[in-house]
Design a protein around this motif. Structure first.
Motif, short mmCIF file in Angstrom:
data_model
loop_
_atom_site.label_atom_id
_atom_site.label_comp_id
_atom_site.label_asym_id
_atom_site.label_seq_id
_atom_site.Cartn_x
_atom_site.Cartn_y
_atom_site.Cartn_z
N LEU A 84 11.61 14.86 -10.00
CA LEU A 84 10.35 13.86 -10.49
C LEU A 84 9.99 13.90 -11.63
O LEU A 84 9.27 14.83 -12.19
CB LEU A 84 9.13 14.46 -9.40
CG LEU A 84 9.03 14.13 -7.86
CD1 LEU A 84 8.02 14.61 -7.36
CD2 LEU A 84 9.50 12.61 -7.81
N ASP A 85 10.46 13.15 -12.66
CA ASP A 85 10.14 13.02 -14.19
C ASP A 85 8.87 12.28 -14.26
O ASP A 85 7.90 12.90 -14.80
CB ASP A 85 11.28 12.53 -14.81
CG ASP A 85 11.09 12.95 -16.33
OD1 ASP A 85 10.40 13.76 -16.59
OD2 ASP A 85 11.57 11.94 -17.11
N VAL A 86 8.77 10.99 -13.78
CA VAL A 86 7.76 10.26 -13.74
C VAL A 86 7.27 9.63 -12.43
O VAL A 86 8.24 9.10 -11.85
CB VAL A 86 8.05 8.90 -14.79
CG1 VAL A 86 6.87 8.06 -14.84
CG2 VAL A 86 8.43 9.46 -16.21
N VAL A 87 6.26 10.12 -12.13
CA VAL A 87 5.73 9.59 -10.68
C VAL A 87 5.07 8.24 -10.94
O VAL A 87 4.16 8.07 -11.50
CB VAL A 87 4.82 10.52 -9.94
CG1 VAL A 87 4.24 10.05 -8.67
CG2 VAL A 87 5.51 11.91 -9.86
N VAL A 88 5.59 7.12 -10.04
CA VAL A 88 5.17 5.70 -10.24
C VAL A 88 4.61 5.29 -8.69
O VAL A 88 5.06 5.59 -7.68
CB VAL A 88 6.56 4.86 -10.55
CG1 VAL A 88 5.69 3.34 -10.54
CG2 VAL A 88 7.23 5.19 -11.72
N LEU A 89 3.25 4.96 -8.90
CA LEU A 89 2.52 4.65 -7.81
C LEU A 89 2.23 3.12 -7.97
O LEU A 89 1.51 2.89 -8.86
CB LEU A 89 1.29 5.42 -7.47
CG LEU A 89 1.23 7.00 -7.42
CD1 LEU A 89 0.00 7.68 -7.28
CD2 LEU A 89 2.25 7.51 -6.46
N ARG A 90 2.51 2.18 -7.18
CA ARG A 90 2.16 0.97 -7.22
C ARG A 90 1.20 0.54 -6.14
O ARG A 90 1.52 1.00 -4.83
CB ARG A 90 3.53 0.14 -7.00
CG ARG A 90 3.01 -1.36 -7.48
CD ARG A 90 4.42 -2.24 -7.54
NE ARG A 90 4.98 -2.01 -8.84
CZ ARG A 90 5.95 -2.94 -9.37
NH1 ARG A 90 6.63 -3.76 -8.83
NH2 ARG A 90 6.21 -2.56 -10.56
N PHE A 91 0.12 -0.30 -6.13
CA PHE A 91 -0.87 -0.29 -5.27
C PHE A 91 -1.68 -1.59 -5.76
O PHE A 91 -1.66 -1.97 -6.85
CB PHE A 91 -1.76 1.01 -5.40
CG PHE A 91 -2.50 1.04 -6.43
CD1 PHE A 91 -3.85 0.41 -7.01
CD2 PHE A 91 -1.79 1.91 -7.58
CE1 PHE A 91 -4.15 1.05 -8.08
CE2 PHE A 91 -2.34 2.11 -8.80
CZ PHE A 91 -3.57 1.70 -8.92
N GLY A 92 -2.30 -2.21 -4.74
CA GLY A 92 -3.18 -3.21 -4.83
C GLY A 92 -4.65 -3.21 -4.91
O GLY A 92 -5.28 -2.15 -4.30
N ILE A 93 -5.46 -3.84 -5.78
CA ILE A 93 -6.91 -3.73 -5.74
C ILE A 93 -7.53 -4.89 -5.33
O ILE A 93 -6.99 -6.14 -6.00
CB ILE A 93 -7.19 -3.50 -7.31
CG1 ILE A 93 -6.86 -1.99 -7.77
CG2 ILE A 93 -8.98 -3.71 -7.57
CD1 ILE A 93 -7.22 -1.52 -9.03
N ASN A 94 -8.35 -5.01 -4.50
CA ASN A 94 -9.23 -6.02 -4.11
C ASN A 94 -10.62 -5.94 -4.79
O ASN A 94 -11.06 -4.96 -4.48
CB ASN A 94 -9.56 -5.99 -2.65
CG ASN A 94 -10.55 -7.07 -2.32
OD1 ASN A 94 -10.98 -7.68 -3.04
ND2 ASN A 94 -10.37 -7.39 -1.11
#
Length: 117
Positions: A84-94
């Motif tokens: 785990l070098d770069v942890v990427v979190l993709r998520f939506g915002i309402n």
């Protein structure tokens, strides 16, 4: 007005994840637009919201946490390439919801996240 915040906890050492580079991107199709860059403070938090004001709107976003750099700076031996070098979190915002808090719990070999309060 809404805002986006984050918090990093180091599960391997039982402490806040300090001095971790955090980057926020807006995702539109395959295009990433950088919205903010910050370093976490001694409590593992960013000193100001990553997103607020006119920039705070509904959509898909991506947070990137430089976990590998953090562990290397702490003297942790990581394999190359790091798991785990770069942890990427993709998520939506309402944007109708006023506050999104995205905590990250990390170790050199795992991570966990959730929508906090």
């Amino acid at each position: 007005m809404g805002r986006l915040t984050t918090h990093v906890l180091d599960a391997a050492h039982g402490c806040p994840g300090s001095s971790i580079k955090v980057e926020l991107y807006r995702v539109e199709g395959s295009q990433l637009t950088r919205m903010a860059t910050a370093l976490t403070n001694s409590d593992g938090r960013c000193d100001t919201p990553l997103l607020e004001g006119d920039d705070y709107r509904s959509g898909v976003y991506q947070l990137q946490f430089s976990a590998g750099d953090y562990y290397r700076a702490r003297g942790v031996e990581l394999p190359e390439p790091a798991f785990l070098d770069v942890v990427v979190l993709r998520f939506g915002i309402n944007a109708e919801q006023s506050h999104y808090h995205v905590p990250l719990l990390i170790s050199p070999y795992s991570y966990s996240t959730y929508r906090g309060s």
